[in-house]
Design an enzyme around this catalytic site. Structure first.
Site, short mmCIF file in Angstrom:
data_model
loop_
_atom_site.label_atom_id
_atom_site.label_comp_id
_atom_site.label_asym_id
_atom_site.label_seq_id
_atom_site.Cartn_x
_atom_site.Cartn_y
_atom_site.Cartn_z
N GLY B 43 0.76 -1.33 0.03
CA GLY B 43 0.28 0.08 -0.09
C GLY B 43 1.02 1.07 0.19
O GLY B 43 2.18 1.20 -0.75
N ARG B 331 -14.78 12.56 13.38
CA ARG B 331 -15.51 11.12 12.94
C ARG B 331 -16.01 10.34 14.44
O ARG B 331 -17.55 10.39 13.97
CB ARG B 331 -14.55 10.69 12.22
CG ARG B 331 -14.24 10.99 11.67
CD ARG B 331 -12.88 10.08 10.53
NE ARG B 331 -12.81 10.37 9.49
CZ ARG B 331 -12.08 10.03 8.59
NH1 ARG B 331 -11.21 8.76 8.73
NH2 ARG B 331 -11.85 10.35 6.90
N LEU B 442 -3.54 9.13 4.97
CA LEU B 442 -3.59 9.12 3.45
C LEU B 442 -1.69 9.68 3.51
O LEU B 442 -0.50 9.03 3.12
CB LEU B 442 -3.35 9.64 1.87
CG LEU B 442 -5.01 8.39 1.64
CD1 LEU B 442 -5.81 9.62 0.15
CD2 LEU B 442 -4.45 7.39 1.47
#
Lengths: 258, 639, 257
Positions: B43, B331, B442
Site C-alpha cells: 500500500g 468522525r 494517506l
C-alpha cells in the site's frame, strides 16, 4: 509475441519478479523498427489504406465518364497512359502509380495477415460461452472477410477488364483493352457478373466504413472537437464510393449505358 | 509492567526531526547493496518505502498477497490528503496541523511523532506532484484544496473522489520502476504467515505462496510490516475483503507489542447495510459533509419520505449540537450522534438504520453542475449501490468501521519492540492517538514510507555492517516453517462443519455489539466470555474444503480468521482496561452530562502496549506514558 | 427489498493452469436483489463448503469498484450487463428470476487462467514496469505549485488515470488487445507537464512491452464499452501518435546525444 509464463503448478517454487525493464537496444532502420510492433503495423495499414482509398475514389470518378459515352471513357483511359507525357515516357507515370498501389496492397495484406495471426495467438483459448458484443459492429468485426472478398473481386476485375481472360469475347472478336467502354458494357451486361460487382462493392463499402474511421485512430489523428467528423467522413466516403460503383452495373443492366 | 522507551530525540519539538536526521548513522552508498530489506505490504507505506529504499541502493524484497502491488486497499481512500502547505492563506501551519491532529486524537498520541508527520506532510505533496499525481487544480493551474472534518482550514489535497487511488498509483509507479530496474524483487500472491526472531532480533519472515501453497523463508537485515489495519475483525467494515491482521499478529506473537487495539475508528458516512448476506460496507468520502447537511426527522418513527418532512420538523443535529464545526464535526463525534438518534428510533430508510445526508441546499446554492463536479463519482457510486438518485433524494448514511488507530507499537524510529522489525502506515499505532482526522491516513502512510523509514532504517542497519546475520537456512526458520505447515495442514484436516466465513461473521457480530461504537464493562466482559467459547468451536468445528496445495481461498481465510479471533480477545481486553472514554474509544460509563467522551488523564494518559504470553486471553499490559509539553492537554470540544 | 428466485449459474471450473476446464451448473433458489453479484457467489461458496466441495475461486478485494481485483465474464460481457460498473458493484437487481447466468474467466493468452475464475494479470505490471512512471526519486521534488497544471489538462489526465487495471478492456477486446490499459497510463503521464521529459521513451517502452503479451487494436471500441471507468479510446489515438513520434523524434534526439 511471447507467451506470458503460466503460473506454476502446485508444489514448485515461483521466482520473484525483478529487472523486467532491461531490454536490449534495437538497431535496425526505423521503418522496420516501427513495423515490428502491432501499433506500427496498424500504422502501415492506415497509410496503405489511405493510398487505396485514393485509388478507389478516383477510379470511381474516372468511371463516371461512361455516362458521357464510349468516347469519353476511352479517352480517359488514354489520358491515364499519357500522364505527364511528354515530360515522362508514355505509361511511365501510370506504372509508377500501379507499382505503388501494388506495394500498398501487399503491405496492407501483410500487415493484416500478421496482425490476424497475432490476435489469434492472443486468445489461444476462446470464450466457451457466447459473447455479447456491446458496440463492435458488423463492419468492424468482418474486416477480414470483407477484405478477402474485395481482394477476390480485384483479382477477378483485373482478369475481366485488364487482361480480358474472363471477359465475354463474342461476335465483336478479340479482347481489345483500349475499348474500355465496350469491355465494361459487355461484362456488366451479364446479370451474374453485375450481381457480383454489386455485392463486392457493397462489402467494399462496409470495409471502407470501418477502415476510413480506423485510420484516424491508428494514425493518432484525434481532436475532441473534430472527432464526430471522423464518423461522418468514414460513412460519407464509403457511401460515395459505393453509390458511384454500384450505379455502373445497374446502369448497364437497365440500358442507361450502352 | 515495564515502561516503554519511545527514543524521542531531545530538543525543542520543532527541531527534533532535523536533529535526529543530523545525527542518525548512515550507510555509505556502496554498502547499501549489502543489506537486504524485506517489505511486507504494497500500500502507500509499503510501496513508497520499498521504492525509496531501493532508490537509495538497498536490496529490497517486496511481498504482497495481491496479484499486483497496485491493488492494496490504500486505493479505496476517497477524500484527500492533508498537508500544511497553507496554499489558501487561511492561517494553516505545521503547528496548526500538529495541534489539530493531537486534538483530533484526543490527546492519546505522541507529540514528537505527530509533529514530524505535520512537518513531512509538506514534502509529500511536492513528491507526489513530481511523480505525476493528477491532483485537482484551480483554473490558474495551482493546486486546489478542500476542507475536511476536524479542521477549520482548507488543507486537503484531492484527486476527484479517488485520492487514495491516485496516490497509491503514484507510489506503485515508483515501485514498478524499481522492479523494472532490478532494485526490488516482487513476490506477489505471497502472504506472510510468520516472522522469525533469532537472538532477539528479527531475522526474516516465513511466507506462503498463495498459488502453490508452498511455504518458504526469507531472511533480511531489516523487515518492514506495512500491512494495514485490522478493521475486518468486525466482519462488516469498509476494509477490503482480504485486509487482515495476520502479519502484525504473527509479529506480535513473536515479541512485537501491540498497542491500543481498542482504538478503532467508525466512519460516519457509509452506506447502511441493506441485506443479511452483505459482505462489506461501502464508505462515502467524508468530504461529502462539506456540502451535505445531516439530519433526521424530529419525530421518532417518522415514516414519511424525506421530501415530505417539512423543514421545521427536521433535526439538523450536528449543526444544533456543534455550532462551530457543524456537519464537519470529527468522525467519532458525528458517528455517535448518529447512533444515538438511530437507537432512539429516528433512523431513516427501509431498515431504519441510517440518517440523511442532504444536498438539496448545496444544489440550490451552488448549482447541480458544481455539486456534480465535486462529488459526481460519489453520487454515482451511491446510486449504484443503494439504487437511489442522491440528486433527487437525500443519501442515507450510517457509521461503519473504517480505520484502526491501534497497531504494532513503534518508537520514534518506527521500530517495534523486536529489533530489526519496523511497522509503517496503518499497521503501526503511532500518529493518530485515539481517533484519526479525515485525510490523515494517506498522509501518514506516505510520510512513513517516503520520509521516515528511509532515515531511521539506515540508523538501525549501520551497526550491522560487516556482521553476519542468520540466513534463511537457520534452524529457527526451519522450525517456523514446520509450525506453519502444521498449522495450515491442521485447518484442512479439522473436517468440522462450519466455514471460516461463518466463524468470521459470528466473531464480527460479538465485536461489533460489544466493542463497537459504544462499549460498557458489562458488554466487554460478555464478549470476553463468548469469544473463547467461539474460538474453541473454531479450533474444533472448522471446515476447510480442498487441500493445502494450490490456490485455496477458504484456507487463506481460515488462517486470517484464526488471527482475528486472538486479536478480538485482546481488543476487548484493551477496551475493558481503558476505563475512560477518549476519541473513538467510548465507554458508556465515562461520559459527560451531554454525552461526550470523558477522558481520565490522571490514570490513562498513556499508550497501552500488550505483550503476547501464549494465551490470547492473558496478554500482559505495558504502558508508554504520554507527556504533552507543547499541545495544551484540554477537553476536546467541537462546540 | 425483494428476492430473485431460481437462478441457474453456469460457472467455469478449472483445477489449475494446465487442467482442462468445464462449466458446472448450480441453482440458486433465492437471493436478495440488494445482494451484489459477488455476494451471490459467496452464498454459493458457503453452500459448496457445506456440501464438502471446493469453493469457486474468484479474485476480489475492495468490493467498491476501485481496486480492480474482480473480473468475470458474465453472460459474455466483461463485468456483466451494467455499464461503467465492476462485477463487485453489480447488484442482483440487474437480473431477473429464472435467469441462466454464464460466468467465465477473462480469456487472453496474456491472462492465463490460474484456477476456476481467477486469472494472472501480471502482464499489466510488466507494462508499467517498462515505463509507466515519472522518474522522480524521493526527496528532490520542487514545491508543488512551481509546476502549474492547467485545470483542463489535470482533468484530462485524471480521466485517464482513473483506470483500475482490472483487464476488462483485454477481456472484451475481440483481439485481446491491451491498448486501452496501456494508452490510459500513457495519457495520464504524457499529458502532464511533469511527464514530458520521458514522454517518448516511456511510450516506446510501454508499447513494446504491451506487444509481448497482447493482441492488436482493430478499433472496435469494445474496450471502452467494457471499461468500468469509461475511459475513452481517444487515449489510444494519443498513444499511437506518441509512439510514432518516439520512433522518429526520439531517435533524432538520441543520435544527437
Amino acid at each position: 509475441m511471447t507467451t506470458t509464463a503460466s503460473p506454476r503448478a502446485a508444489g514448485t517454487r515461483r521466482e520473484p519478479v525483478t529487472a523486467t525493464a532491461s531490454r536490449r537496444p534495437r538497431r535496425r532502420p526505423f521503418l522496420l523498427d516501427l513495423y515490428s510492433t502491432a501499433v506500427g503495423k496498424k500504422y502501415a495499414m492506415a497509410v496503405s489504406g489511405i493510398a487505396m482509398m485514393g485509388f478507389v475514389l478516383f477510379h470511381m470518378i474516372g468511371n463516371l465518364k461512361m455516362y458521357q459515352g464510349a468516347e469519353s471513357l476511352d479517352h480517359y483511359a488514354e489520358f491515364l497512359k499519357r500522364l505527364l507525357y511528354p515530360l515522362a515516357p508514355k505509361e511511365s507515370v501510370l506504372w509508377i502509380l500501379r507499382s505503388g498501389l501494388v506495394a500498398m496492397l501487399i503491405l496492407h495484406l501483410h500487415a493484416a495477415w500478421s496482425l490476424t495471426r497475432l490476435n489469434r495467438h492472443a486468445r489461444a483459448v476462446r470464450y466457451q460461452g457466447p459473447r455479447d458484443y456491446q458496440v463492435a459492429n458488423f463492419a468492424s468485426r468482418s474486416m477480414r472477410w470483407t477484405g478477402l472478398v474485395v481482394l477476390a473481386f480485384i483479382a477477378w476485375h483485373l482478369a475481366d477488364l485488364t487482361f480480358g481472360t474472363v471477359n465475354t469475347v463474342g461476335a465483336e472478336g478479340e479482347f481489345v483493352r483500349e475499348q474500355v467502354h465496350a469491355n465494361v458494357v459487355r461484362s456488366l451486361d451479364r446479370p451474374v457478373v453485375a450481381a457480383f460487382y454489386i455485392v463486392a462493392n457493397l462489402l467494399l463499402g462496409v470495409h471502407l466504413r470501418h477502415g476510413a474511421w480506423s485510420i484516424f485512430q491508428s494514425l493518432g489523428w484525434n481532436n475532441p472537437r473534430f472527432n464526430r467528423w471522423r464518423e461522418w467522413f468514414a460513412s460519407g466516403f464509403a457511401a460515395v464510393v459505393v453509390v458511384g460503383n454500384v450505379s455502373f452495373p445497374i446502369a448497364v443492366l437497365s440500358g442507361v449505358v450502352k | 509492567m515495564t515502561a516503554l522507551d519511545a527514543k524521542i530525540p531531545g530538543g525543542p519539538l520543532a527541531d527534533k526531526w532535523d536533529a535526529y536526521k543530523a545525527t542518525a548513522k548512515l550507510v555509505n552508498p556502496n554498502n547499501k547493496r549489502r543489506f537486504r530489506i524485506l517489505v511486507v505490504g504494497s500500500g502507500l507505506a509499503g510501496a513508497s518505502a520499498a521504492a525509496t529504499l531501493a532508490e537509495l541502493g538497498y536490496q529490497v524484497d517486496l511481498f504482497t498477497f495481491h496479484d499486483s502491488p497496485r491493488r492494496a486497499h490504500s486505493i479505496a481512500a476517497q477524500g484527500g490528503i492533508n498537508a500544511a502547505k497553507n496554499y489558501k492563506g487561511d492561517g494553516d501551519s505545521v503547528d496548526r496541523l500538529f495541534n489539530d491532529t493531537i486534538k483530533g486524537g484526543d490527546f492519546r498520541s505522541r507529540e514528537a511523532n505527530v509533529y514530524r508527520l505535520a512537518q513531512v506532510s509538506v514534502d509529500i505533496i511536492d513528491q507526489m506532484v513530481a511523480q505525476g499525481v493528477p491532483f485537482a487544480r484551480e483554473y490558474g493551474g495551482m493546486l486546489d484544496n478542500r476542507s475536511f472534518g476536524g479542521a477549520q482550514v482548507s488543507r486537503t489535497f484531492y484527486a476527484r473522489g479517488q485520492t487514495g487511488q491516485q496516490l497509491l498509483l503514484g507510489a506503485y509507479q515508483q515501485l514498478a520502476r524499481q522492479i523494472g530496474l532490478g532494485g526490488v524483487r516482487l513476490f506477489n500472491r505471497t502472504e506472510l504467515i510468520d516472522t522469525v526472531v533469532v537472538d532477539g532480533r528479527c531475522a526474516g519472515i516465513v511466507v506462503r505462496d498463495l498459488l502453490t501453497g508452498e511455504i518458504s523463508s526469507h531472511a533480511g537485515h531489516a523487515t518492514v510490516l506495512a500491512t494495514g489495519g485490522y478493521g475486518n475483525v468486525f466482519f462488516l467494515s469498509t476494509n477490503a475483503m482480504n485486509s487482515n491482521v495476520t502479519a502484525a499478529w504473527r509479529a506480535h506473537r513473536r515479541g512485537a507489542m501491540f498497542a491500543n487495539p481498542c482504538y478503532t475508528q467508525i466512519h460516519p458516512t457509509c452506506i447502511p447495510q441493506s441485506d443479511p448476506t452483505q459482505s462489506k460496507l461501502t464508505l462515502m468520502s467524508e468530504s461529502l459533509r462539506n456540502d451535505g447537511r445531516v439530519w433526521v426527522p424530529r419525530r421518532a418513527d417518522d415514516d414519511r419520505p424525506a421530501h415530505l418532512v417539512p423543514e421545521d420538523e427536521r433535526d439538523y443535529y450536528l449543526e444544533r449540537l456543534y455550532p462551530s464545526y457543524g456537519n464537519l464535526a470529527p468522525r467519532d463525534i458525528s458517528s455517535r450522534a448518529a447512533k444515538r438518534l438511530v437507537d432512539k428510533g429516528h433512523g431513516v430508510g427501509p431498515l431504519k438504520n441510517g440518517v440523511y445526508l442532504d444536498f438539496s441546499a448545496a444544489i440550490s446554492r451552488l448549482g447541480r453542475d458544481t455539486v456534480q463536479e465535486r462529488y459526481g463519482n460519489l453520487f454515482e457510486m451511491y446510486e449504484r449501490i443503494a439504487g437511489e438518485d442522491p440528486y433527487a433524494m437525500p443519501m442515507r448514511i450510517y457509521p461503519a468501521t473504517h480505520y484502526t488507530m491501534g497497531g504494532l507499537w513503534v518508537d520514534y524510529e518506527l521500530a517495534t519492540t523486536v529489533p530489526g522489525l519496523y511497522a509503517a502506515g496503518e499497521a503501526n499505532f503511532s500518529d493518530h492517538g485515539a481517533n484519526r482526522l479525515g485525510a490523515s491516513a494517506l498522509m501518514q502512510g506516505l510520510a512513513d514510507g517516503y520520509f521516515v523509514l528511509p532515515s531511521t532504517i539506515s540508523n538501525g542497519l549501520a551497526p550491522l555492517l560487516g556482521k553476519t546475520v542468520p540466513g534463511a537456512d537457520h534452524p529457527a526458520f526451519r522450525q517456523a516453517e514446520q509450525e506453519a505447515r502444521e498449522r495450515f495442514a491442521g485447518y484442512v484436516s479439522r473436517k468440522g462443519s462450519r466455514s471460516p466465513d461463518w466463524f468470521h461473521r459470528e466473531l464480527g457480530r460479538i465485536i461489533w455489539d460489544h466493542c463497537g461504537m459504544e462499549r460498557t464493562r458489562e458488554g466487554l466482559e460478555k464478549a470476553l466470555s463468548e469469544l473463547p467459547a467461539l474460538y474453541d468451536e473454531f479450533t474444533k468445528d472448522l471446515r476447510v474444503t480442498g487441500t493445502d496445495e494450490g490456490v485455496n481461498q477458504t484456507l487463506e481465510k481460515a488462517g486470517r480468521v484464526d488471527d482475528f479471533f486472538q486479536l478480538g480477545m485482546q481488543m476487548c481486553r484493551d477496551a475493558l482496561t481503558r476505563e475512560e472514554s477518549c476519541g473513538a474509544h467510548f465507554r458508556a460509563e465515562y461520559q459527560t452530562e451531554d454525552g461526550e467522551a470523558l477522558r481520565d488523564d490522571d490514570r490513562f494518559c498513556h499508550v497501552a502496549a500488550w505483550e503476547w504470553t501464549g494465551d490470547p486471553m492473558q496478554p500482559k499490559r505495558h504502558v508508554e506514558e504520554l507527556t504533552f509539553e507543547n499541545a495544551h492537554l484540554a477537553t476536546r470540544s467541537y462546540k | 427489498m425483494s428476492h430473485l428466485r431460481n437462478l441457474t449459474l453456469k460457472v467455469w471450473r478449472q483445477d489449475g493452469p494446465d487442467a482442462k476446464g468445464r462449466f458446472e451448473s448450480y441453482v440458486i433458489d433465492e437471493i436478495s436483489d440488494e445482494a451484489s453479484f459477488l455476494e451471490m457467489l459467496d452464498v454459493l461458496n458457503e453452500r459448496l463448503i457445506g456440501e464438502g466441495r471446493e469453493a469457486v475461486v474468484f479474485d476480489h478485494d475492495c468490493r467498491e469498484g476501485i481496486c480492480g481485483t474482480c473480473s468475470l465474464m458474465i453472460d459474455g460481457v466483461a463485468h456483466g450487463p451494467k455499464r461503467a460498473t465492476t462485477t463487485c458493484q453489480l447488484h442482483m437487481r440487474s437480473f431477473s428470476s429464472g435467469d441462466t447466468i454464464v460466468i467465465e474467466p477473462w480469456r487472453a493468452t496474456g491472462f492465463p487462467v490460474v484456477k476456476d475464475l481467477m486469472v494472472d494479470r501480471s502482464a499489466f505490471d510488466r507494462i508499467v514496469e517498462a515505463g509507466g512512471f515519472i522518474t522522480a526519486p524521493t526527496g528532490g521534488a520542487p514545491d508543488a505549485n512551481l509546476i502549474p497544471v492547467p485545470k483542463t489538462v489535470a482533468d484530462a489526465s485524471m480521466d485517464a488515470a482513473a483506470c483500475i487495471g482490472c483487464g476488462a478492456c483485454v477481456a472484451a477486446c475481440p483481439n485481446s488487445a491491451a491498448n486501452l490499459f496501456t494508452a490510459a497510463k500513457l495519457a495520464h503521464l504524457n499529458l502532464l507537464p511533469q511527464g514530458q521529459a520521458e514522454r517518448l521513451s516511456r511510450t516506446e517502452a510501454m508499447v513494446e512491452a504491451m506487444d509481448e503479451h497482447f493482441g492488436s487494436c482493430t478499433n472496435h471500441g469494445e474496450c471502452s464499452a467494457a471499461c468500468p471507468k469509461e475511459i475513452s479510446i481517444d487515449v489510444i489515438a494519443l498513444m499511437n501518435k506518441d509512439y510514432r513520434a518516439s520512433k522518429i523524434r526520439n531517435r533524432k534526439e538520441l543520435s544527437r546525444g
